[in-house]
Design a protein around this motif. Structure first.
Motif, PDB file in Angstrom:
ATOM      1  N   ALA A   1       0.284   4.037   3.101  1.00 23.77           N
ATOM      2  CA  ALA A   1      -0.601   4.668   1.829  1.00 23.77           C
ATOM      3  C   ALA A   1      -2.018   4.651   2.064  1.00 23.77           C
ATOM      4  N   THR A   2      -1.504   3.036   1.778  1.00 27.43           N
ATOM      5  CA  THR A   2      -3.571   2.309   1.337  1.00 27.43           C
ATOM      6  C   THR A   2      -4.653   2.946   2.515  1.00 27.43           C
ATOM      7  N   LYS A   3      -4.186   3.007   3.299  1.00 25.10           N
ATOM      8  CA  LYS A   3      -4.605   3.371   4.609  1.00 25.10           C
ATOM      9  C   LYS A   3      -5.198   4.313   4.388  1.00 25.10           C
ATOM     10  N   SER A   4      -4.198   5.039   4.420  1.00 26.48           N
ATOM     11  CA  SER A   4      -4.243   6.677   4.537  1.00 26.48           C
ATOM     12  C   SER A   4      -5.124   6.152   3.286  1.00 26.48           C
TER      13      SER A   4
ATOM     14  N   GLY B   1      -0.514  -6.218  -2.762  1.00 26.31           N
ATOM     15  CA  GLY B   1      -0.695  -5.928  -3.583  1.00 26.31           C
ATOM     16  C   GLY B   1       0.022  -5.029  -4.152  1.00 26.31           C
ATOM     17  N   GLY B   2       1.396  -3.935  -3.260  1.00 23.79           N
ATOM     18  CA  GLY B   2       2.080  -3.181  -3.034  1.00 23.79           C
ATOM     19  C   GLY B   2       3.448  -3.733  -2.444  1.00 23.79           C
ATOM     20  N   SER B   3       4.326  -3.184  -1.327  1.00 24.18           N
ATOM     21  CA  SER B   3       5.754  -3.809  -1.330  1.00 24.18           C
ATOM     22  C   SER B   3       5.818  -2.934  -0.193  1.00 24.18           C
ATOM     23  N   GLY B   4       5.456  -3.779   0.810  1.00 24.46           N
ATOM     24  CA  GLY B   4       5.965  -3.115   2.101  1.00 24.46           C
ATOM     25  C   GLY B   4       5.121  -2.434   3.014  1.00 24.46           C
ATOM     26  N   SER B   5       5.434  -1.731   3.748  1.00 24.21           N
ATOM     27  CA  SER B   5       5.048  -0.854   5.100  1.00 24.21           C
ATOM     28  C   SER B   5       4.656   0.183   4.250  1.00 24.21           C
ATOM     29  N   ALA B   6       5.330   0.814   3.719  1.00 23.11           N
ATOM     30  CA  ALA B   6       5.072   1.946   2.914  1.00 23.11           C
ATOM     31  C   ALA B   6       3.962   2.477   2.203  1.00 23.11           C
ATOM     32  N   SER B   7       3.542   1.253   0.813  1.00 24.96           N
ATOM     33  CA  SER B   7       2.457   1.020   0.318  1.00 24.96           C
ATOM     34  C   SER B   7       1.590   0.542   1.408  1.00 24.96           C
ATOM     35  N   SER B   8       1.178  -0.337   2.577  1.00 20.03           N
ATOM     36  CA  SER B   8       0.279  -0.947   3.413  1.00 20.03           C
ATOM     37  C   SER B   8       0.005   0.792   3.708  1.00 20.03           C
TER      38      SER B   8
ATOM     39  N   VAL C   1     -11.998   0.123   7.019  1.00 17.99           N
ATOM     40  CA  VAL C   1     -10.169   0.510   6.569  1.00 17.99           C
ATOM     41  C   VAL C   1      -9.816  -1.144   6.332  1.00 17.99           C
ATOM     42  N   ASN C   2     -10.012  -1.544   7.264  1.00 11.82           N
ATOM     43  CA  ASN C   2      -9.597  -2.579   7.690  1.00 11.82           C
ATOM     44  C   ASN C   2      -9.696  -4.131   6.660  1.00 11.82           C
ATOM     45  N   GLY C   3     -11.202  -3.999   6.089  1.00 11.74           N
ATOM     46  CA  GLY C   3     -11.929  -4.694   5.540  1.00 11.74           C
ATOM     47  C   GLY C   3     -11.239  -4.175   4.239  1.00 11.74           C
ATOM     48  N   TRP C   4     -10.972  -3.580   3.475  1.00  8.44           N
ATOM     49  CA  TRP C   4     -10.775  -2.831   2.462  1.00  8.44           C
ATOM     50  C   TRP C   4      -9.277  -3.228   2.054  1.00  8.44           C
ATOM     51  N   GLN C   5      -8.342  -2.756   3.326  1.00  8.19           N
ATOM     52  CA  GLN C   5      -7.207  -2.579   3.033  1.00  8.19           C
ATOM     53  C   GLN C   5      -6.273  -4.059   3.143  1.00  8.19           C
ATOM     54  N   GLU C   6      -6.919  -5.875   3.681  1.00  7.87           N
ATOM     55  CA  GLU C   6      -7.178  -6.585   3.981  1.00  7.87           C
ATOM     56  C   GLU C   6      -6.484  -7.031   2.264  1.00  7.87           C
ATOM     57  N   ARG C   7      -8.108  -6.013   1.659  1.00  9.76           N
ATOM     58  CA  ARG C   7      -7.894  -6.586   0.295  1.00  9.76           C
ATOM     59  C   ARG C   7      -7.698  -6.027  -0.358  1.00  9.76           C
TER      60      ARG C   7
END
Length: 296
Positions: free
Chosen positions: A79-82, A70-77, A144-150
C-alpha cells in the motif's frame, strides 16, 4: 494513628498519584515525545513506550520506526509503495515521454511543498534520500524506494522526516558525511566523472557554511573556506574528481582540529591540490619555515 479514609478517597488518592507519575517527564523527554509523535503520528502512550525502550533517544526511536516499516507486513508495504507511485506521478512533467522521471519544474514544485530550499543544504539531504541522479532530477525507483524505506508515504511525513534530518545533521558528522559524499553525484553533470570547478565551489559554499552543517569550515583566525575558494579559483582552475571531493572533507575536519596543519607532511598521500593549498596557506599566514639542520 492516622484517620482511616473511605475507599473512594483512597482510590482517588491512588489515581492522583498515578496521574502525577505518568506525567512526570523531564523537559528533554517532553521535547523528544513531541518530536517523535509529530513525525510518526503515533498514539502518545505507544510513543512513550517506544521512546522508553530506546532510552528516550528520539533518533534511535525514529530509526527503529523506519526499520519496522511503520506498518504490518507486506500488505502495508504494498500500500505504501502504491501511494508513493501515485505521489511521484503528481510531479511528472512528461508522463507520456518520461513516465519515470521528474524534471526541474516538478522537483521545484515538490520541494516547495516539502518546505525545502532548493539552494540549501536541506535540498542536498532530500536528494540523498531519493538518490537523485543529478541536480533537479528525480527518478521513480529512487523516490519510491527511498521513502518506502523510511515509511514516509505522504508529503507531511516526508517534510517531518527532512526537518528531523536537518536537526540531526547539524550535530552529527556521520550524517553530514553521508550527505556530503552523495552531493558529488548531484553536483556533477550527467554522464561526467568530475564536477566543474565553479559548481564545486558553489556546493562547498552550501555544505561548509550552512547553519545546519556539522562541519562549518572556518575559525576566528583561519577563514578556511574562503581561502580554499580563493586558492582554487586563482591557482587550481581544474575540475574536481571524486577523490579530491572526499579528501577535501577529510582535510577540512583535520584543519578544524589542528589549525597549524601539523598533521600534514610531504610524505602524506594527499591529493596534489591539498599539498599546494597547504603551502599557499602557510605563505599567506606568514608561517615560519622549519630550519633543516644537516649533520656533518
Amino acid at each position: 494513628m492516622p484517620p482511616k479514609r473511605k475507599n473512594g478517597e483512597a482510590m482517588e488518592g491512588v489515581a492522583k498519584k498515578g496521574k502525577t507519575a505518568k506525567e512526570s517527564y523531564t523537559t528533554q523527554q517532553k521535547a523528544a515525545l513531541q518530536q517523535f509523535t509529530n513525525f510518526t503520528q503515533m498514539d502518545r502512550s505507544a510513543a512513550v513506550r517506544v521512546l522508553k525502550s530506546h532510552g528516550w533517544d528520539v533518533q534511535n526511536a525514529v530509526n527503529s520506526y523506519y526499520s519496522g516499516g511503520g506498518g504490518s507486513g507486506s500488505a502495508s508495504s504494498s500500500a505504501t509503495k502504491s501511494t508513493l507511485n501515485k505521489l511521484f506521478d503528481k510531479y511528472r512533467e512528461n508522463a507520456a515521454g518520461e513516465p519515470d522521471a521528474v524534471g526541474v519544474e516538478g522537483t521545484m514544485q515538490y520541494f516547495e511543498e516539502l518546505d525545502v530550499d532548493l539552494e540549501g543544504l536541506d535540498a542536498l539531504a532530500a536528494f540523498e534520500v531519493v538518490q537523485a541522479p543529478t541536480m533537479g532530477d528525480i527518478n521513480r525507483e529512487g523516490f519510491v524506494n527511498g521513502w518506502q524505506e523510511r515509511s514516509c508515504e505522504t508529503v507531511d511525513k516526508q517534510k517531518a522526516y527532512l526537518k528531523n534530518l536537518s536537526r540531526e545533521m547539524a550535530g552529527s558528522k556521520e550524517v553530514f558525511t553521508r550527505i556530503y559524499k552523495y552531493s558529488f553525484q548531484v553536483a556533477k553533470p550527467a554522464n561526467q566523472k568530475a564536477v566543474p570547478l565553479d559548481s564545486a565551489v558553489a556546493y562547498w559554499d552550501i555544505l561548509f557554511s550552512s547553519p545546519i552543517s556539522a562541519v562549518k569550515w572556518t575559525s576566528p583566525n583561519n577563514p578556511w573556506l574562503d581561502w580554499w575558494k580563493e586558492f582554487l579559483t586563482s591557482s587550481w582552475k581544474k575540475s574536481v574528481n571524486k577523490d579530491m571531493w572526499n579528501e577535501t572533507l577529510k582535510f577540512a575536519n583535520l584543519t578544524l582540529q589542528d589549525e597549524a596543519m601539523s598533521f600534514w607532511n610531504e610524505e602524506s598521500s594527499w591529493p596534489s591540490v591539498i599539498d599546494e593549498f597547504v603551502e599557499w596557506v602557510k605563505e599567506k599566514r606568514g608561517d615560519k619555515k622549519e630550519e633543516v639542520v644537516e649533520d656533518y
